[in-house]
Design a protein around this motif. Structure first.
Motif, PDB file in Angstrom:
ATOM      1  N   MET A  41      14.123   8.221  19.221  1.00 15.33           N
ATOM      2  CA  MET A  41      14.735   8.664  20.469  1.00 15.33           C
ATOM      3  C   MET A  41      16.112   8.034  20.641  1.00 15.33           C
ATOM      4  O   MET A  41      17.077   8.728  20.919  1.00 15.33           O
ATOM      5  CB  MET A  41      13.788   8.314  21.620  1.00 15.33           C
ATOM      6  N   ARG A  85      17.873   6.661  18.382  1.00 11.99           N
ATOM      7  CA  ARG A  85      18.726   7.033  17.253  1.00 11.99           C
ATOM      8  C   ARG A  85      19.370   8.411  17.475  1.00 11.99           C
ATOM      9  O   ARG A  85      20.550   8.609  17.193  1.00 11.99           O
ATOM     10  CB  ARG A  85      17.900   7.026  15.972  1.00 11.99           C
ATOM     11  N   SER A  86      18.605   9.369  18.013  1.00 11.91           N
ATOM     12  CA  SER A  86      19.164  10.701  18.277  1.00 11.91           C
ATOM     13  C   SER A  86      20.191  10.641  19.409  1.00 11.91           C
ATOM     14  O   SER A  86      21.200  11.349  19.381  1.00 11.91           O
ATOM     15  CB  SER A  86      18.061  11.698  18.592  1.00 11.91           C
ATOM     16  N   PHE A  87      19.938   9.794  20.385  1.00 12.06           N
ATOM     17  CA  PHE A  87      20.893   9.625  21.478  1.00 12.06           C
ATOM     18  C   PHE A  87      22.206   9.064  20.952  1.00 12.06           C
ATOM     19  O   PHE A  87      23.291   9.529  21.323  1.00 12.06           O
ATOM     20  CB  PHE A  87      20.298   8.706  22.555  1.00 12.06           C
ATOM     21  N   LEU A 125      23.360   9.369  17.956  1.00  4.84           N
ATOM     22  CA  LEU A 125      23.988  10.391  17.135  1.00  4.84           C
ATOM     23  C   LEU A 125      24.755  11.389  18.008  1.00  4.84           C
ATOM     24  O   LEU A 125      25.875  11.775  17.679  1.00  4.84           O
ATOM     25  CB  LEU A 125      22.929  11.113  16.288  1.00  4.84           C
ATOM     26  N   VAL A 126      24.161  11.781  19.134  1.00  4.38           N
ATOM     27  CA  VAL A 126      24.834  12.702  20.065  1.00  4.38           C
ATOM     28  C   VAL A 126      26.081  12.040  20.626  1.00  4.38           C
ATOM     29  O   VAL A 126      27.152  12.658  20.689  1.00  4.38           O
ATOM     30  CB  VAL A 126      23.869  13.145  21.187  1.00  4.38           C
ATOM     31  N   CYS A 173      28.833  11.874  17.966  1.00  2.00           N
ATOM     32  CA  CYS A 173      29.459  13.169  17.676  1.00  2.00           C
ATOM     33  C   CYS A 173      30.262  13.695  18.873  1.00  2.00           C
ATOM     34  O   CYS A 173      31.285  14.356  18.696  1.00  2.00           O
ATOM     35  CB  CYS A 173      28.399  14.195  17.290  1.00  2.00           C
TER      36      CYS A 173
END
Length: 80
Positions: free
Chosen positions: A1, A3-5, A7-8, A11
């Motif tokens: 969770m 990690r995806s945050f 990444l967003v 980017c």
């Protein structure tokens, strides 16, 4: 969770920082409209306060008036 945050964020951050200013025209009508809205809001607040304060004052003034002391049967004969 997390990690995806990250990444967003990683980017999206460069895209937000590279945004160009909008070449938009804001005409004089926007300023006049803004002034009219501010005056309207202030006037509505003032009228609401006046209405809330006026009713108790009106009731108090009506209570101070002396009641008419003429008998009810004397009024029936008037106007006929």
């Amino acid at each position: 969770m997390f990690r995806s945050f990250m990444l967003v964020i990683f980017c999206a951050l460069p895209m937000v920082m590279a945004a160009a200013p909008a070449q938009a025209y804001i005409g004089p009508g926007l300023g006049a409209g803004t002034i009219a809205v501010v005056i309207g809001v202030l006037a509505s607040i003032a009228m609401a306060l006046l209405a809330v304060l006026y009713y108790p004052i009106k009731r108090m003034l009506k209570k101070r008036k002396p009641a008419e002391t003429a008998p009810a049967n004397a009024r029936e004969g008037e106007g006929s």
